[in-house]
Each structure stands twice: as C-alpha cells, then as structure tokens.
Design a protein around this motif. Structure first.
Motif, PDB file in Angstrom:
ATOM      1  N   GLY A 116      -6.812  14.074  -3.969  1.00  0.00           N
ATOM      2  CA  GLY A 116      -6.920  12.718  -4.500  1.00  0.00           C
ATOM      3  C   GLY A 116      -8.291  12.111  -4.259  1.00  0.00           C
ATOM      4  O   GLY A 116      -8.725  11.216  -4.987  1.00  0.00           O
ATOM      5  N   ARG A 117      -8.971  12.625  -3.244  1.00  0.00           N
ATOM      6  CA  ARG A 117     -10.339  12.177  -2.969  1.00  0.00           C
ATOM      7  C   ARG A 117     -11.251  12.424  -4.165  1.00  0.00           C
ATOM      8  O   ARG A 117     -12.218  11.688  -4.378  1.00  0.00           O
ATOM      9  CB  ARG A 117     -10.851  12.916  -1.727  1.00  0.00           C
ATOM     10  N   PHE A 118     -10.946  13.457  -4.949  1.00  0.00           N
ATOM     11  CA  PHE A 118     -11.779  13.820  -6.095  1.00  0.00           C
ATOM     12  C   PHE A 118     -11.200  13.348  -7.425  1.00  0.00           C
ATOM     13  O   PHE A 118     -11.931  13.216  -8.404  1.00  0.00           O
ATOM     14  CB  PHE A 118     -11.959  15.337  -6.147  1.00  0.00           C
ATOM     15  N   THR A 119      -9.892  13.120  -7.476  1.00  0.00           N
ATOM     16  CA  THR A 119      -9.240  12.888  -8.765  1.00  0.00           C
ATOM     17  C   THR A 119      -8.865  11.432  -9.041  1.00  0.00           C
ATOM     18  O   THR A 119      -8.428  11.119 -10.152  1.00  0.00           O
ATOM     19  CB  THR A 119      -7.970  13.751  -8.879  1.00  0.00           C
ATOM     20  N   TYR A 120      -9.032  10.532  -8.081  1.00  0.00           N
ATOM     21  CA  TYR A 120      -8.580   9.149  -8.313  1.00  0.00           C
ATOM     22  C   TYR A 120      -9.250   8.486  -9.524  1.00  0.00           C
ATOM     23  O   TYR A 120      -8.606   7.675 -10.213  1.00  0.00           O
ATOM     24  CB  TYR A 120      -8.752   8.290  -7.045  1.00  0.00           C
ATOM     25  N   GLN A 134       2.347  11.442  -5.230  1.00  0.00           N
ATOM     26  CA  GLN A 134       2.892  10.285  -5.940  1.00  0.00           C
ATOM     27  C   GLN A 134       2.054   9.023  -5.749  1.00  0.00           C
ATOM     28  O   GLN A 134       2.269   8.025  -6.441  1.00  0.00           O
ATOM     29  CB  GLN A 134       4.326  10.015  -5.459  1.00  0.00           C
ATOM     30  N   VAL A 135       1.101   9.055  -4.816  1.00  0.00           N
ATOM     31  CA  VAL A 135       0.345   7.847  -4.473  1.00  0.00           C
ATOM     32  C   VAL A 135      -0.495   7.357  -5.648  1.00  0.00           C
ATOM     33  O   VAL A 135      -0.436   6.178  -6.024  1.00  0.00           O
ATOM     34  CB  VAL A 135      -0.525   8.090  -3.228  1.00  0.00           C
ATOM     35  N   LEU A 170      -3.301   4.897  -0.337  1.00  0.00           N
ATOM     36  CA  LEU A 170      -4.022   5.673   0.659  1.00  0.00           C
ATOM     37  C   LEU A 170      -4.045   7.119   0.175  1.00  0.00           C
ATOM     38  O   LEU A 170      -3.008   7.773   0.095  1.00  0.00           O
ATOM     39  CB  LEU A 170      -3.304   5.544   2.002  1.00  0.00           C
ATOM     40  N   VAL A 171      -5.240   7.601  -0.164  1.00  0.00           N
ATOM     41  CA  VAL A 171      -5.400   8.859  -0.880  1.00  0.00           C
ATOM     42  C   VAL A 171      -5.910   9.948   0.053  1.00  0.00           C
ATOM     43  O   VAL A 171      -6.893   9.750   0.782  1.00  0.00           O
ATOM     44  CB  VAL A 171      -6.387   8.669  -2.058  1.00  0.00           C
ATOM     45  N   VAL A 188       0.838  -1.196   0.000  1.00  0.00           N
ATOM     46  CA  VAL A 188       0.000   0.000   0.000  1.00  0.00           C
ATOM     47  C   VAL A 188       0.874   1.248   0.000  1.00  0.00           C
ATOM     48  O   VAL A 188       1.725   1.429   0.881  1.00  0.00           O
ATOM     49  CB  VAL A 188      -0.946   0.030   1.220  1.00  0.00           C
ATOM     50  N   ALA A 189       0.665   2.112  -0.985  1.00  0.00           N
ATOM     51  CA  ALA A 189       1.344   3.405  -1.030  1.00  0.00           C
ATOM     52  C   ALA A 189       0.690   4.335  -0.019  1.00  0.00           C
ATOM     53  O   ALA A 189      -0.537   4.485  -0.009  1.00  0.00           O
ATOM     54  CB  ALA A 189       1.260   4.000  -2.432  1.00  0.00           C
ATOM     55  N   ILE A 190       1.486   4.955   0.835  1.00  0.00           N
ATOM     56  CA  ILE A 190       0.955   5.840   1.877  1.00  0.00           C
ATOM     57  C   ILE A 190       1.643   7.200   1.793  1.00  0.00           C
ATOM     58  O   ILE A 190       2.801   7.295   1.392  1.00  0.00           O
ATOM     59  CB  ILE A 190       1.140   5.238   3.286  1.00  0.00           C
TER      60      ILE A 190
END
Length: 288
Positions: free
Chosen positions: A158-162, A139-140, A153-154, A109-111
C-alpha cells in the motif's frame, strides 16, 4: 530448563504472503536449502492473523509484529534473521483529500490490526483520537477510497499503490519514528518457541540466512513462488516491495537493529501497560 527439540522433529512455520517474506523464505519453501527441521508446508497468512496465532502459541516459528511481541516474549525468542527492519519502510497515514494531520484528530481511521507495529506508531503519535476501524490490510485502501473510513493506516505494498486509489499521504509514520528516535524502524521479526532450546534456534536462524542468500543468487527461480502469493500485485510493485523491506537487517539485525528493537519494545510495553519479561530477547543472548 529442559529443551524439547528432537533432531528429526518437524517445526511448524508461519509467515505472510507478502513479497519480502516469500522472497526470504523461498529457498526453504522450494527445498533449495537445508530446512533444518522446518516444515515444507508453511502456514501463510496476514501478519495480524500470525500475531494472534503467536499469542496463542500455535506455531513453533513465525513472523510476528514487534508490537505483538511484547505479549508473547515469555513463549518466544527473537531470531536474528528474516525480519523487516530498516529506514524508509514505515507505514503511511493516507486520506481521500489533501489535509493536515490536525484535520484527522477525530477521524475514523482504518487500521490493519491493533497488534501491528503500524498501529503502535499511530498510538505513539497521539494525533488521531477518533475510532479505529480494524480490517485486513488489503481492505484499508478501498475503505478510505469508498468513504467507509476517513483515513487509513497503510502497510506493505500500500506504500506504493495508494495513489492508484486517488488517495493522499498525510504522514509517513516511519519517517516520523526515525526523526523522533534516530533509530531505524523495526516492523516485524521471526520468533521461535523458547522451549525448543538454543540448538533448534541456531539451526533455524542459519536456515533462514541460507534461504535468503539463495534467493538473492537465484531471483529468477524464486520469482514464480513470490509472484504466486502476491495476488494481483504488479511485477514492478513486487520488486519495489522486496527492495524496500529486504536489506542487511534481514540477514542479521546487528547492534543497530538490536538498539532499535529495544527502543520500540519499550514503547510498545509502555503503551500496552505491561512489563517486558526478565528474559533474554534473542536466543543466543549475546546482547545481554
């Protein structure tokens, strides 16, 4: 204790370039409100960089993750304004393909940093036992999209762009916290060096409130400053970011915010294996 604050002293200040922080501090940064001693040249950096500086005691006033706060409460008081705390604003766990949480038990998991509140929530969840790949928050998403990490883990925008990276949400950790505890989620806060004393803390707290109130009244004037630090973020994402992370708790955490903070700090201390110092959390001690 002998306080070290002098009325003509310039106080160092750190916060992130994220839109919620630059919105809140725009009045101070642009000189539109009385700074109450805060420097006109703040240090802007990713929240994990700010966490590390706070643990070293490098800044007089700074944004910090609540998870990191347990390691530096002996040096810093909490301010009541300027933080990120609320509902519907938590980090997300995302993956390249639709999957169940149990599918990620051994995933890499990327954190966005081990001291972030997001990482604390992942630890409290206890469902992901694989390696953690620590990197800066921006970078996640690319790491997950490229296959360098199994999941990510965003936080922040990132909450809007994933979805732009073709990724899929596995779990909203903020919603999980809210459902599990009943409290809103404390993400980050503004702290001030205890040695500066309560008068300096009062002045800075009031300055942040003035700055936030100014930004709300003069959003068009604040926009170039906010946009200038938002890198490649689309204007609509910036607006959604501010709407999500700036709320009534940003002006004063209030009793509900205090309760949420105490619950999360207790979990953070337990997870880190440390004891919270027997000192007031807030500069004005009204909760003691």
């Amino acid at each position: 204790m002998e306080w070290t604050f002098a009325m003509n002293q310039e106080l160092s200040l750190g916060y992130s370039p994220c839109p919620n922080d630059t919105f809140i501090f725009s009045g101070i940064a642009l000189g539109r409100v009385d700074r109450s001693g805060l420097t006109p040249e703040p240090f802007l950096a990713d929240v994990e960089a700010l966490n590390k500086k706070a643990r070293r005691g490098d800044l007089d006033v700074t944004k910090i993750s609540f998870n990191a706060l347990v390691h530096c409460l002996d040096q810093y008081w909490l301010l009541r304004s300027g933080g990120a705390l609320g509902r519907g604003c938590g980090p997300l766990l995302v993956a390249r393909k639709p999957c169940a949480l149990e599918d990620l038990r051994n995933a890499a998991v990327a954190i966005p940093g081990r001291m972030t509140t997001a990482h604390l929530l992942l630890e409290l969840l206890g469902a992901c036992e694989g390696p953690r790949l620590e990197m800066s928050f921006e970078q996640v998403l690319p790491a997950v999209a490229s296959g360098a990490a199994d999941a990510g883990l965003v936080i922040h925008e990132g909450r809007f762009t994933y979805p732009n990276y073709g990724l899929h949400r596995v779990l909203d950790l903020g919603a999980w916290w809210e459902e599990t505890t009943g409290w809103p989620l404390p993400l980050g806060c503004i702290v001030i060096r205890r040695s500066l004393g309560p008068e300096a803390a009062r002045r800075v707290d009031e300055a942040i409130v003035r700055s936030l109130d100014w930004a709300r009244r003069h959003q068009a004037e604040a926009w170039p400053y906010i946009r200038g630090h938002a890198q490649e973020m689309e204007p609509e994402v910036i607006r959604r970011h501010i709407e999500t992370f700036v709320n009534d708790f940003s002006r004063d955490v209030g009793p509900e915010g205090e309760g949420a903070i105490r619950r999360l700090l207790g979990e953070a201390a337990r997870t880190a294996g440390v004891q919270l110092p027997n000192q007031p959390l807030f500069w004005d001690s009204r909760e003691e």
